[in-house]
Design a protein around this motif. Structure first.
Motif, PDB file in Angstrom:
ATOM      1  N   THR A  59      11.656   1.767  50.883  1.00  0.00           N
ATOM      2  CA  THR A  59      11.685   0.995  49.633  1.00  0.00           C
ATOM      3  C   THR A  59      12.371   1.757  48.503  1.00  0.00           C
ATOM      4  OG1 THR A  59       9.549   1.807  48.825  1.00  0.00           O
ATOM      5  CG2 THR A  59       9.507  -0.117  50.292  1.00  0.00           C
ATOM      6  N   ASP A  60      12.870   2.942  48.769  1.00  0.00           N
ATOM      7  CA  ASP A  60      13.489   3.789  47.740  1.00  0.00           C
ATOM      8  C   ASP A  60      14.986   3.909  48.020  1.00  0.00           C
ATOM      9  OD1 ASP A  60      14.262   5.699  45.910  1.00  0.00           O
ATOM     10  OD2 ASP A  60      12.684   7.131  46.439  1.00  0.00           O
ATOM     11  N   ALA A  61      15.799   3.196  47.274  1.00  0.00           N
ATOM     12  CA  ALA A  61      17.242   3.140  47.517  1.00  0.00           C
ATOM     13  C   ALA A  61      18.004   4.346  46.978  1.00  0.00           C
ATOM     14  CB  ALA A  61      17.833   1.877  46.888  1.00  0.00           C
ATOM     15  N   MET A  62      17.430   5.082  46.049  1.00  0.00           N
ATOM     16  CA  MET A  62      18.196   6.141  45.383  1.00  0.00           C
ATOM     17  C   MET A  62      17.735   7.550  45.699  1.00  0.00           C
ATOM     18  SD  MET A  62      20.757   4.842  44.213  1.00  0.00           S
ATOM     19  CE  MET A  62      21.378   6.356  43.539  1.00  0.00           C
ATOM     20  N   GLY A  63      17.317   7.740  46.921  1.00  0.00           N
ATOM     21  CA  GLY A  63      16.912   9.064  47.359  1.00  0.00           C
ATOM     22  C   GLY A  63      15.671   8.963  48.222  1.00  0.00           C
ATOM     23  N   GLN A  64      15.164  10.108  48.588  1.00  0.00           N
ATOM     24  CA  GLN A  64      13.952  10.159  49.376  1.00  0.00           C
ATOM     25  C   GLN A  64      13.093  11.292  48.851  1.00  0.00           C
ATOM     26  OE1 GLN A  64      13.177   7.987  52.593  1.00  0.00           O
ATOM     27  NE2 GLN A  64      14.124   7.023  50.823  1.00  0.00           N
ATOM     28  N   PHE A  65      11.908  10.908  48.380  1.00  0.00           N
ATOM     29  CA  PHE A  65      10.915  11.855  47.915  1.00  0.00           C
ATOM     30  C   PHE A  65      11.483  12.686  46.764  1.00  0.00           C
ATOM     31  CE2 PHE A  65      10.556  10.682  52.373  1.00  0.00           C
ATOM     32  CZ  PHE A  65       9.444   9.868  52.266  1.00  0.00           C
ATOM     33  N   GLN A  66      11.477  14.012  46.832  1.00  0.00           N
ATOM     34  CA  GLN A  66      11.973  14.789  45.697  1.00  0.00           C
ATOM     35  C   GLN A  66      13.495  14.852  45.643  1.00  0.00           C
ATOM     36  OE1 GLN A  66      10.730  16.163  48.433  1.00  0.00           O
ATOM     37  NE2 GLN A  66      11.676  18.131  48.866  1.00  0.00           N
ATOM     38  N   ASP A  67      14.189  14.417  46.675  1.00  0.00           N
ATOM     39  CA  ASP A  67      15.649  14.449  46.719  1.00  0.00           C
ATOM     40  C   ASP A  67      16.188  13.143  46.144  1.00  0.00           C
ATOM     41  OD1 ASP A  67      15.758  16.970  48.074  1.00  0.00           O
ATOM     42  OD2 ASP A  67      15.095  15.930  49.872  1.00  0.00           O
TER      43      ASP A  67
END
Length: 177
Positions: free
Chosen positions: A81-89
């Motif tokens: 559900t996160d299009a602009m990165g993953q977790f802290q990245d």
């Protein structure tokens, strides 16, 4: 028969280990894909000017491992559900993408994405992109097998939200089926 799959799901260091020791997978290579610069360096990709994402290229034996199973493993390493990165990245170079090399891979990836969206597991839309594969450029040697070469640094990277998300979202959901 040898085949390949390419997945981007944030930091490529964290995407290698889940695939690395699965029967039927022969090699997992960290690298860059999806951009417009030939043979980019890590520094160039991090600058955000190349259009590349950090990704893994998986070489697998399709007689022992199906592409569908690889896609299932992929989902369980990411927050779809996160299009602009993953977790802290954060940023384009860490966006989640399934890169498909043919119509069959596209059909499998799209069906899997639709099934995940309809599962009710996530309140937000599944935004992971499915895109045509572009040239894949292996990352520098020090990035290959990073979790084995630098276990403490890898563990710190994983603890940046990925491991808790996987535990809380994916493992809990799998156990409740």
């Amino acid at each position: 028969m040898k085949d390949t799959a390419i997945f981007a799901g944030g930091c490529f260091w964290c995407m290698v280990k889940p695939f690395d020791e699965v029967p039927g997978i022969e090699k997992v290579i960290s690298g860059y894909t999806g951009g417009h610069v030939k043979n980019p360096t890590y520094e160039q990709v991090c600058s955000g000017t190349t259009g590349h994402t950090e990704a893994v290229k998986i070489v697998f034996d399709s007689d022992k491992m199906s592409y569908k199973h690889l896609v299932d493993i992929y989902w369980r390493q990411t927050d779809p559900t996160d299009a602009m990165g993953q977790f802290q990245d954060r940023g384009d170079s860490y966006r989640p993408v399934i890169y498909v090399k043919n119509d069959e891979q596209r059909k499998i990836a799209e069906a899997s994405k639709k099934k995940l969206q309809n599962s009710g597991m996530f309140d937000e839309p599944i935004v992971t992109k499915i895109e045509d594969a572009k040239p894949f450029y292996p990352a520098e040697d020090y990035h290959q097998g990073f979790y084995k070469k630098n276990p403490l640094r890898f563990q710190m990277e994983e603890m940046g939200g990925r491991s808790n998300f996987i535990k809380n979202k994916w493992q809990t959901h799998s156990n409740n089926k």
